[in-house]
Design a protein around this motif. Structure first.
Motif, PDB file in Angstrom:
ATOM      1  N   PRO A 259      -5.712   9.575   3.775  1.00 54.43           N
ATOM      2  CA  PRO A 259      -5.735  11.009   3.423  1.00 54.43           C
ATOM      3  C   PRO A 259      -7.064  11.690   3.739  1.00 54.43           C
ATOM      4  CG  PRO A 259      -4.597   9.774   1.724  1.00 54.43           C
ATOM      5  CD  PRO A 259      -5.168   8.760   2.675  1.00 54.43           C
ATOM      6  N   PHE A 274      -4.271  18.230  -1.029  1.00 52.46           N
ATOM      7  CA  PHE A 274      -3.759  17.146  -1.859  1.00 52.46           C
ATOM      8  C   PHE A 274      -4.225  17.298  -3.306  1.00 52.46           C
ATOM      9  CE2 PHE A 274      -4.126  14.904   2.331  1.00 52.46           C
ATOM     10  CZ  PHE A 274      -2.791  14.551   2.484  1.00 52.46           C
ATOM     11  N   SER A 276      -4.839  14.378  -6.162  1.00 59.77           N
ATOM     12  CA  SER A 276      -4.905  12.914  -6.200  1.00 59.77           C
ATOM     13  C   SER A 276      -5.481  12.443  -7.524  1.00 59.77           C
ATOM     14  CB  SER A 276      -5.744  12.377  -5.046  1.00 59.77           C
ATOM     15  OG  SER A 276      -7.090  12.761  -5.184  1.00 59.77           O
ATOM     16  N   HIS A 311      -4.585   4.853  -5.212  1.00 55.73           N
ATOM     17  CA  HIS A 311      -4.594   6.257  -5.602  1.00 55.73           C
ATOM     18  C   HIS A 311      -3.229   6.865  -5.285  1.00 55.73           C
ATOM     19  CE1 HIS A 311      -8.908   5.877  -6.063  1.00 55.73           C
ATOM     20  NE2 HIS A 311      -8.996   7.136  -6.479  1.00 55.73           N
ATOM     21  N   THR A 312      -2.865   7.874  -6.043  1.00 47.44           N
ATOM     22  CA  THR A 312      -1.611   8.593  -5.807  1.00 47.44           C
ATOM     23  C   THR A 312      -1.932   9.995  -5.321  1.00 47.44           C
ATOM     24  OG1 THR A 312      -0.490   7.322  -7.543  1.00 47.44           O
ATOM     25  CG2 THR A 312       0.554   9.379  -6.844  1.00 47.44           C
ATOM     26  N   TYR A 313      -1.204  10.436  -4.275  1.00 48.77           N
ATOM     27  CA  TYR A 313      -1.446  11.745  -3.669  1.00 48.77           C
ATOM     28  C   TYR A 313      -0.160  12.564  -3.654  1.00 48.77           C
ATOM     29  CZ  TYR A 313      -5.756   9.684  -1.765  1.00 48.77           C
ATOM     30  OH  TYR A 313      -6.983   9.076  -1.612  1.00 48.77           O
ATOM     31  N   SER A 314      -0.312  13.868  -3.929  1.00 50.46           N
ATOM     32  CA  SER A 314       0.780  14.824  -3.773  1.00 50.46           C
ATOM     33  C   SER A 314       0.288  15.924  -2.838  1.00 50.46           C
ATOM     34  CB  SER A 314       1.183  15.422  -5.125  1.00 50.46           C
ATOM     35  OG  SER A 314       2.144  16.441  -4.948  1.00 50.46           O
ATOM     36  N   MET A 315       1.123  16.302  -1.878  1.00 52.93           N
ATOM     37  CA  MET A 315       0.698  17.261  -0.855  1.00 52.93           C
ATOM     38  C   MET A 315       1.205  18.664  -1.150  1.00 52.93           C
ATOM     39  SD  MET A 315       1.290  16.951   3.241  1.00 52.93           S
ATOM     40  CE  MET A 315       2.160  18.398   3.824  1.00 52.93           C
TER      41      MET A 315
END
Length: 346
Positions: A259, A274, A276, A311-315
């Motif tokens: 990312p 993002f 995160s 890690h968690t990502y949202s776009m």
């Protein structure tokens, strides 16, 4: 309606009192507390300025000037009086005055507001852009100005006027804030009386539909759809811009691109591309870490999240005129022979 205390054998009314009898002042007490907790009367609102009077007649000042996430300015007027005085006429004048406020003027006002309160140094422009989820490019506020009137009570004269104004297409909200004295504490009964909460959603939906229809007819909105083919032979058709770039980012991450590398490729979106957080989180858990961010603006269903390096990502779903630029920049950093191909559909 009065408040009541319910015990095992009785229901006792909690007396309504006045702000004056409690020694509460309009600006120093009521306004100060509401400024810090504005969501109780105006959800999704950022306070831009307090006692705003950036016009020739500086004697006229807006109690609180806010900005809603939908891009509309919000004039908030407070009164301690029991009938609201003539606050609707005053608020209308203020709404007319700020209706021409530009983004640059809002940034300047918010910077002064932060400095006057001794808040930590931060760019007012970045704060407003992040709040609106507009990373770059011009920012134009809505032509509509929302008015919120907050008072212990409202006279029939005010309520009749507000109902008529709303019928003409204005956006005026009346919120009662009645103080009660109870066991040495002050309780505040907050109730939106116009429009009634039961009908507000329907009225707003009708108004937004009309606005959307007008915008679609006049703005030349880009409704281009795309077809994307992956190296595995999968084909995705009829993709709007936001879904196209999401699919390309997803493929990039599958191919081992981090990312942070994607952000470096599209630097104009670094502030809000993002969300995160550490760990392998669900969408709900991830959004809970992002105070002030709307789940509706992000790909945050569990199946849409990216999990990279613990890690968690949202776009973000918010993509504008430079979407294709971003797509090309991301494709440029993919491994050779990545196999991704896209084209617009007629």
């Amino acid at each position: 309606m009065p408040l009541y205390e319910l015990s095992s054998d009785l229901i006792a009314e909690i007396p309504t009192v006045t702000y004056a009898s409690l020694g509460l002042r309009e600006r120093e007490d009521v306004q100060r507390v509401l400024r810090e907790h504005i969501d109780v009367i105006s959800p999704d609102t950022l306070i831009l300025a307090e006692e705003f009077g950036e016009w020739i007649d500086s004697r006229r000042r807006i109690d609180l000037l806010g900005l809603n996430r939908d891009g509309s300015l919000v004039v908030i007027e407070l009164k301690r009086t029991e009938d609201g005085g003539h606050m609707e006429l005053q608020a209308l004048r203020y709404a007319a005055m700020v209706s021409t406020l530009t983004f640059e003027q809002a940034v300047d006002a918010h910077q002064k507001f932060r400095e006057s309160r001794g808040l930590l140094p931060a760019s007012a422009e970045i704060i407003i852009r992040e709040f609106l989820d507009i990373a770059d490019g011009p920012v134009a506020f809505s032509n509509k100005v929302r008015i919120i009137l907050a008072s212990a009570n409202f006279s029939k004269e005010i309520t009749s006027t507000v109902l008529w104004l709303n019928a003409q297409g204005l956006d005026v909200v009346c919120v009662k804030m009645r103080p009660h004295s109870f066991q040495g504490r002050v309780l505040l009964d907050i109730e939106q009386v116009i429009p009634l909460p039961e009908t507000a959603a329907f009225q707003i939906a009708i108004r937004e539909k009309l606005v959307a229809q007008e915008a679609l007819a006049t703005s030349g909105r880009d409704l281009t759809r795309y077809r994307l083919q992956t190296s595995q032979g999968e084909t995705f058709a009829n993709l709007p811009k936001r879904r196209l770039i999401y699919k390309i980012v997803a493929e990039a991450i599958k191919l081992g691109v981090k990312p942070i590398e994607i952000l470096d490729a599209v630097p104009w979106r670094q502030a809000n591309m993002f969300i995160s957080a550490p760990g392998r989180l669900s969408g709900v858990a991830l959004m809970a870490t992002a105070s002030g961010r709307s789940a509706a603006r992000y790909f945050c269903d569990d199946a849409e999240l990216f999990h990279v390096d613990d890690h968690t990502y949202s776009m973000s779903k918010q993509w504008g005129l430079r979407t294709e630029d971003a797509v090309k920049k991301i494709l440029d950093i993919l491994p050779t022979n990545h196999g991704l191909q896209y084209e617009s559909e007629v």
